[in-house]
Design a protein around this motif. Structure first.
Motif, PDB file in Angstrom:
ATOM      1  N   THR A   1       0.835  -1.205   0.000  1.00  0.00           N
ATOM      2  CA  THR A   1       0.000   0.000   0.000  1.00  0.00           C
ATOM      3  C   THR A   1       0.865   1.249   0.000  1.00  0.00           C
ATOM      4  O   THR A   1       0.604   2.198  -0.751  1.00  0.00           O
ATOM      5  CB  THR A   1      -0.948   0.000   1.222  1.00  0.00           C
ATOM      6  OG1 THR A   1      -1.797  -1.152   1.128  1.00  0.00           O
ATOM      7  CG2 THR A   1      -1.798   1.248   1.264  1.00  0.00           C
TER       8      THR A   1
ATOM      9  N   GLU B   1       0.763   3.992  -2.921  1.00  0.00           N
ATOM     10  CA  GLU B   1       0.429   5.389  -2.617  1.00  0.00           C
ATOM     11  C   GLU B   1       1.523   6.350  -3.052  1.00  0.00           C
ATOM     12  O   GLU B   1       1.253   7.456  -3.488  1.00  0.00           O
ATOM     13  CB  GLU B   1       0.151   5.557  -1.122  1.00  0.00           C
ATOM     14  CG  GLU B   1      -1.166   4.966  -0.688  1.00  0.00           C
ATOM     15  CD  GLU B   1      -1.358   4.975   0.813  1.00  0.00           C
ATOM     16  OE1 GLU B   1      -0.417   5.338   1.569  1.00  0.00           O
ATOM     17  OE2 GLU B   1      -2.468   4.599   1.250  1.00  0.00           O
ATOM     18  N   ASN B   2       2.780   5.920  -2.931  1.00  0.00           N
ATOM     19  CA  ASN B   2       3.910   6.773  -3.301  1.00  0.00           C
ATOM     20  C   ASN B   2       4.369   6.573  -4.743  1.00  0.00           C
ATOM     21  O   ASN B   2       5.360   7.169  -5.170  1.00  0.00           O
ATOM     22  CB  ASN B   2       5.081   6.523  -2.341  1.00  0.00           C
ATOM     23  CG  ASN B   2       4.767   7.024  -0.958  1.00  0.00           C
ATOM     24  OD1 ASN B   2       4.541   8.213  -0.762  1.00  0.00           O
ATOM     25  ND2 ASN B   2       4.715   6.125   0.006  1.00  0.00           N
TER      26      ASN B   2
ATOM     27  N   THR C   1      -3.556  -1.862  -8.145  1.00  0.00           N
ATOM     28  CA  THR C   1      -4.309  -1.607  -6.920  1.00  0.00           C
ATOM     29  C   THR C   1      -3.997  -2.693  -5.906  1.00  0.00           C
ATOM     30  O   THR C   1      -3.434  -3.739  -6.250  1.00  0.00           O
ATOM     31  CB  THR C   1      -5.835  -1.620  -7.182  1.00  0.00           C
ATOM     32  OG1 THR C   1      -6.220  -2.959  -7.524  1.00  0.00           O
ATOM     33  CG2 THR C   1      -6.231  -0.656  -8.298  1.00  0.00           C
TER      34      THR C   1
END
Length: 187
Positions: A67, A71-72, A173
């Motif tokens: 995650t 996200e980064n 994802t």
């Protein structure tokens, strides 16, 4: 002055080398984070994020790492190792996954977070494109099998499959990584 001579010499060298001068270079866009050399700041340290039996990251711990990478927008790959034959029960697969995880950690040239999901082993390869991850894991199946057999001769019937998945090619994802871990199949 010496500074002027040095500046002229540098500019002349650039012209001779056919490199564009700074003033002639086109404006560059900001490099996206997906191709920078950033690392995940830190890996989970809570006991809840580790498998009680093996001490490896459990699925929740690995998902925290994935995650953060998503996200980064940091390039990463995961290596999935699945026992494909030679073990006749789920319980034996789960027990063997502990030895398999140890062999995976030893077989990789660099220390990486390794976790277990059911009887599957997942290694998080930070900053690795799919091409780099495949290069890192080339020949790893044979290394792992040799280590397992060296530890226990009765494991010579065991076979494994090693798959590599990468962001953003295969993983976009968190759901993608969950599907990969649950099925163990490359679609």
């Amino acid at each position: 002055s010496e500074e002027t001579k040095e500046a002229v010499t540098v500019e002349t060298a650039k012209v001779l080398a056919k490199e564009p001068l700074e003033s002639q270079k086109p404006e560059t866009l900001e490099t996206p984070k997906a191709v920078t050399e950033e690392l995940i700041p830190e890996y989970p340290v809570r006991e809840l994020d580790r498998d009680d039996f093996t001490g490896l990251f459990n699925f929740d711990g690995l998902m925290q790492i994935v995650t953060a990478a998503l996200e980064n927008k940091i390039n990463f790959s995961v290596m999935l190792v699945v026992i494909t034959s030679g073990v006749d029960s789920r319980a034996k697969r789960l027990l063997l996954s502990h030895k398999l995880a140890g062999a995976v950690k030893k077989a990789l040239a660099q220390p990486v977070p390794v976790g277990r999901y059911s009887d599957k082993i997942i290694a998080f390869l930070n900053k690795a494109t799919k091409f780099e991850a495949r290069a890192m894991t080339a020949g790893i199946k044979d290394k792992i099998l040799k280590m397992l057999i060296a530890e226990n001769d009765s494991l010579n019937e065991v076979d494994i499959r090693v798959d590599v998945y990468a962001y953003p090619d295969d993983i976009r994802t968190i759901r993608d990584i969950e599907t990969i871990a649950k099925t163990g199949n490359e679609d």
